[in-house]
Design an enzyme around this catalytic site. Sequence first.
Site, PDB file in Angstrom:
ATOM      1  N   TYR A  97       0.945  -1.164  -0.155  1.00 39.30           N
ATOM      2  CA  TYR A  97       0.093   0.003   0.166  1.00 39.30           C
ATOM      3  C   TYR A  97       0.831   1.329   0.056  1.00 39.30           C
ATOM      4  O   TYR A  97       1.775   1.176   0.682  1.00 39.30           O
ATOM      5  CB  TYR A  97      -0.843   0.006   1.295  1.00 39.30           C
ATOM      6  CG  TYR A  97      -1.512   1.386   1.477  1.00 39.30           C
ATOM      7  CD1 TYR A  97      -2.868   1.457   0.946  1.00 39.30           C
ATOM      8  CD2 TYR A  97      -1.039   2.468   2.021  1.00 39.30           C
ATOM      9  CE1 TYR A  97      -3.700   2.482   1.042  1.00 39.30           C
ATOM     10  CE2 TYR A  97      -1.817   3.465   2.210  1.00 39.30           C
ATOM     11  CZ  TYR A  97      -3.030   3.753   1.705  1.00 39.30           C
ATOM     12  OH  TYR A  97      -3.659   4.853   1.744  1.00 39.30           O
ATOM     13  N   GLU A 136      -3.808   7.569  -3.930  1.00 38.92           N
ATOM     14  CA  GLU A 136      -3.395   6.354  -3.358  1.00 38.92           C
ATOM     15  C   GLU A 136      -3.398   4.941  -4.317  1.00 38.92           C
ATOM     16  O   GLU A 136      -4.057   5.093  -5.295  1.00 38.92           O
ATOM     17  CB  GLU A 136      -4.762   5.997  -2.462  1.00 38.92           C
ATOM     18  CG  GLU A 136      -4.765   5.054  -1.568  1.00 38.92           C
ATOM     19  CD  GLU A 136      -5.904   4.673  -0.944  1.00 38.92           C
ATOM     20  OE1 GLU A 136      -5.949   4.864   0.567  1.00 38.92           O
ATOM     21  OE2 GLU A 136      -7.030   4.398  -1.260  1.00 38.92           O
TER      22      GLU A 136
END
Length: 388
Positions: free
Chosen positions: A109, A196
């Site tokens: 991530y 993101e």
Amino acid sequence: MNLHEYQAKVLFSRYGIPVPEGVLAASANEAVKLSTPWCDSGCVVKAQVHAGGRGKAGGVELVTGADAVREATARMLDARLVTGQSGAAGQPVELILLEKPVSFDRELYISLLLDRSTESLMFVASLAGGMDIEQVAQQHPEQIHTVHVDPVAGFQAFHSRQLGFALRLDGQLRALYQVMSGMYRMFTERDLSLVEVNPLVVSGEGKLVALDAKINVDDSAMYRQTELAEWRDPAQEDPREYAAQQHGLNYVPLDGSIGCMVNGAGLAMATMDIIKLHGGEPANFLDVGGGTSADKVAEAFKLILEDSRVRAILVNIFGGIVRCDLIAEGIVNAVRDVGLNIPVIVRLQGTNMQQGRALLDESGLAIVTAEDLNDAAGKAVAAARGTG
């Protein structure tokens, strides 16, 4: 403003961030036609909505063959996808992104956002990619790694090395630098508030690939990001919020029964607080702006009345830039035009407030004036309960 995944990946590609090969389709037949060269070996069918958690809700499927592509696409299109972030009504699916599957060994991530406490941009990364990052942060905070970038010095190679070592990417440090550099340039050049990637995967060939992409654009900068402004998808937004933006209003729907119309964000929050202090529940946040006009007041009333749960409306205006008597005229005209059949409580304070109150009191309409905010909130709560 949010972007769709496929739009975010267009930007990713422009800034050198690797993404899977994919095509966009608006129908099942189009999906089969565009994916035919490679769908027999696998195809990821992804519903395009402004909400996370699509995989858990059936909005992302790995299928094989043209028939399976057709079936999955037809099932998603023209439906409303309900995820943990979409609300109970879900969001409409009008486009499907079809991608070639990517084999990978690890999921990571990484995101970039503004850290207001340090007045710098902050990369956030974790070894636990593919999961809800909020849940990881709560249950395993040691798995969250951050790197701050000084706005004067800008992004440097040591930032990617620092994060790369934390993510155990010793063999992909150059590739991580390319990803993070692209994210940083994109963020600053495109006036973004969030970039993101979840997950960022290490492919079987050892390359870094962004399997998913999420981008939020700063609404205040849309006037200079004309291309991104054209990418806006009103179908993915609350109709009332979108209508409010077109009239220069700031509107957020809530769950209460007292509609609020206030000029100034801080005053609006204080108004909602005092409604709750008196035992009521606000139905919305609605800031008509410091320099509001009669036309804006009329549009604000229309927005509030679209919520069938509203039982009373509290108008709280501080007349600094704008005169209270002009606002009072706008309120009277708006109440007449929209045919209001619920009580309206008005608190005016500031320039020409006495003239404004007189106009409201003499209007012959169901408008109740209040001496101060405390008095206005009490009257609004009583009116909403039917006891006022």
